[in-house]
Design a protein around this motif. Structure first.
Motif, PDB file in Angstrom:
ATOM      1  N   GLY A 150      10.675  32.274  50.399  1.00  0.00           N
ATOM      2  CA  GLY A 150      10.914  30.991  49.770  1.00  0.00           C
ATOM      3  C   GLY A 150      12.090  31.040  48.815  1.00  0.00           C
ATOM      4  O   GLY A 150      12.295  32.035  48.118  1.00  0.00           O
ATOM      5  N   CYS A 151      12.848  29.957  48.780  1.00  0.00           N
ATOM      6  CA  CYS A 151      14.034  29.902  47.929  1.00  0.00           C
ATOM      7  C   CYS A 151      14.306  28.456  47.550  1.00  0.00           C
ATOM      8  O   CYS A 151      14.295  27.574  48.400  1.00  0.00           O
ATOM      9  N   GLY A 152      14.564  28.229  46.260  1.00  0.00           N
ATOM     10  CA  GLY A 152      14.907  26.887  45.810  1.00  0.00           C
ATOM     11  C   GLY A 152      14.297  26.563  44.458  1.00  0.00           C
ATOM     12  O   GLY A 152      13.133  26.183  44.379  1.00  0.00           O
ATOM     13  N   GLY A 153      15.060  26.757  43.391  1.00  0.00           N
ATOM     14  CA  GLY A 153      14.600  26.368  42.058  1.00  0.00           C
ATOM     15  C   GLY A 153      13.664  27.339  41.376  1.00  0.00           C
ATOM     16  O   GLY A 153      13.020  26.991  40.375  1.00  0.00           O
ATOM     17  N   ILE A 154      13.562  28.559  41.863  1.00  0.00           N
ATOM     18  CA  ILE A 154      12.647  29.535  41.263  1.00  0.00           C
ATOM     19  C   ILE A 154      13.272  30.147  40.014  1.00  0.00           C
ATOM     20  O   ILE A 154      14.361  30.728  40.080  1.00  0.00           O
ATOM     21  N   ALA A 155      12.593  30.012  38.876  1.00  0.00           N
ATOM     22  CA  ALA A 155      13.116  30.530  37.610  1.00  0.00           C
ATOM     23  C   ALA A 155      12.071  31.299  36.817  1.00  0.00           C
ATOM     24  O   ALA A 155      12.411  31.980  35.847  1.00  0.00           O
ATOM     25  N   THR A 156      10.802  31.199  37.212  1.00  0.00           N
ATOM     26  CA  THR A 156       9.720  31.863  36.481  1.00  0.00           C
ATOM     27  C   THR A 156       8.731  32.485  37.464  1.00  0.00           C
ATOM     28  O   THR A 156       8.756  32.190  38.667  1.00  0.00           O
ATOM     29  N   ALA A 157       7.834  33.299  36.924  1.00  0.00           N
ATOM     30  CA  ALA A 157       6.791  33.893  37.763  1.00  0.00           C
ATOM     31  C   ALA A 157       5.878  32.815  38.340  1.00  0.00           C
ATOM     32  O   ALA A 157       5.451  32.905  39.489  1.00  0.00           O
ATOM     33  N   ASP A 158       5.584  31.785  37.561  1.00  0.00           N
ATOM     34  CA  ASP A 158       4.748  30.699  38.072  1.00  0.00           C
ATOM     35  C   ASP A 158       5.419  30.003  39.262  1.00  0.00           C
ATOM     36  O   ASP A 158       4.750  29.618  40.227  1.00  0.00           O
ATOM     37  N   ASP A 159       6.739  29.812  39.174  1.00  0.00           N
ATOM     38  CA  ASP A 159       7.464  29.239  40.313  1.00  0.00           C
ATOM     39  C   ASP A 159       7.265  30.109  41.548  1.00  0.00           C
ATOM     40  O   ASP A 159       7.010  29.606  42.647  1.00  0.00           O
ATOM     41  N   ALA A 160       7.423  31.420  41.376  1.00  0.00           N
ATOM     42  CA  ALA A 160       7.273  32.345  42.500  1.00  0.00           C
ATOM     43  C   ALA A 160       5.867  32.272  43.084  1.00  0.00           C
ATOM     44  O   ALA A 160       5.696  32.262  44.312  1.00  0.00           O
TER      45      ALA A 160
END
Length: 316
Positions: A238-248
């Protein structure tokens, strides 16, 4: 400590965090321990020399950034001699990303990059296809199948297909990639957009249009990862706007096996290390022993999920 190791096809990663191509350089080693990452994805190689797009190439916008870099390149020989070697000294799998204007050039470059020191080849088929009037390969299931089949005939290396969100039916494109022999999907790339300077009345990008990345596109990318996960059996990055562990974690729950971090690294070159730390903390707090068990674990009623899948297919 939780087990953060994951597997993307035949490639074993110590954790699911890696950079997105074009958003990472060897100089980042000053701010980040490369041996803590799951993989090192190098900026896309164009097998032919190219200067890139006219300036300005980057524009700030609310919730992200626009870019129209154009993948400048010194060609294949320069890449093999100067770009690739510095990354191979780390104890982390190296992924070589390729961008080309035709299926034949894609295949030629992939064959040249099928080296022992390269763990996987990422085919950036979200770039323009000169044989289809500049339309990105991954917009069309047929073009996707043809270019990936051409690559697969020239290499047995693990092949990751980098798709585009700028398509009407991402599930159909994902199925075409699977049928052509891709080992994994990277979902996805930037969303096509533009910005205008209201004082000069000129586009903010020299190329007029460019790719929107950053937090603004995260809900779109997350939705498309979920659609791909339902459509194919391939592992998804997945890729797109990930900036934190929660996003991941969101991307993992939606169906991703791993994630790529792009725009966030421009703001904080050490952010991927912080995401790895955050994943350890998340697993400890929620009693997760193996992070790979999160993949596709979003709690959605099956009937509701099927209804939305049909709706998305009909809308496409």
């Amino acid at each position: 400590m939780a087990d953060l190791s994951v597997k993307v096809g035949s490639v074993n990663l110590r954790n699911p965090v890696m950079p997105a191509s074009g958003c990472f350089a060897i100089e980042y080693a000053e701010a980040l321990d490369f041996n803590r990452l799951g993989a090192l994805v190098i900026k896309s190689l164009s097998p032919t020399c190219r200067a890139g797009n006219p300036t300005p190439r980057v524009a700030d916008c609310h919730g992200g950034m626009l870019n129209a870099i154009g993948i400048p390149s010194h060609g294949l020989a320069y890449y093999l001699e100067r770009v690739l070697p510095p990354y191979t000294r780390f104890d982390t799998p190296v992924v070589a990303s390729v961008s080309a204007d035709t299926a034949a050039l894609f295949a030629e470059a992939a064959a040249a990059l099928s080296l022992p020191q390269v763990a996987a080849i990422e085919a950036n088929i979200s770039c323009p296809n000169l044989e289809a009037d500049g339309r990105a390969f991954a917009v069309s299931p047929q073009d996707t199948f043809e270019v990936l089949s051409a690559i697969r005939r020239q290499t047995r290396h693990p092949l990751w297909a980098k798709l585009t969100p700028n398509t009407a039916d991402v599930a159909a494109v994902a199925r075409a990639a699977e049928a052509a022999g891709a080992d994994a999907l990277v979902m996805g790339n930037t969303v096509l957009g533009m910005a205008i300077d209201v004082r000069t009345r000129k586009p903010k990008l020299g190329n007029v249009m460019g790719g929107l990345s950053g937090p603004a596109i995260k809900p779109i990318a997350l939705r498309m990862v979920h659609q791909c996960h339902r459509a194919v059996s391939l592992p998804i990055i997945g890729c797109g706007g990930i900036a934190t562990a929660d996003d991941a974690v969101e991307f993992l729950l939606a169906g991703a096996s791993a994630v790529q971090v792009g725009t966030a690294s421009f703001i904080d070159p050490g952010v991927m290390g912080k995401i790895v730390d955050g994943l350890h903390a998340y697993c400890q707090a929620h009693g997760v022993e193996r992070i790979q068990t999160l993949t596709g674990a979003v709690a959605i009623d099956d009937q509701l999920a099927e209804r939305w899948h049909r709706y998305a297919t009909q809308a496409a």
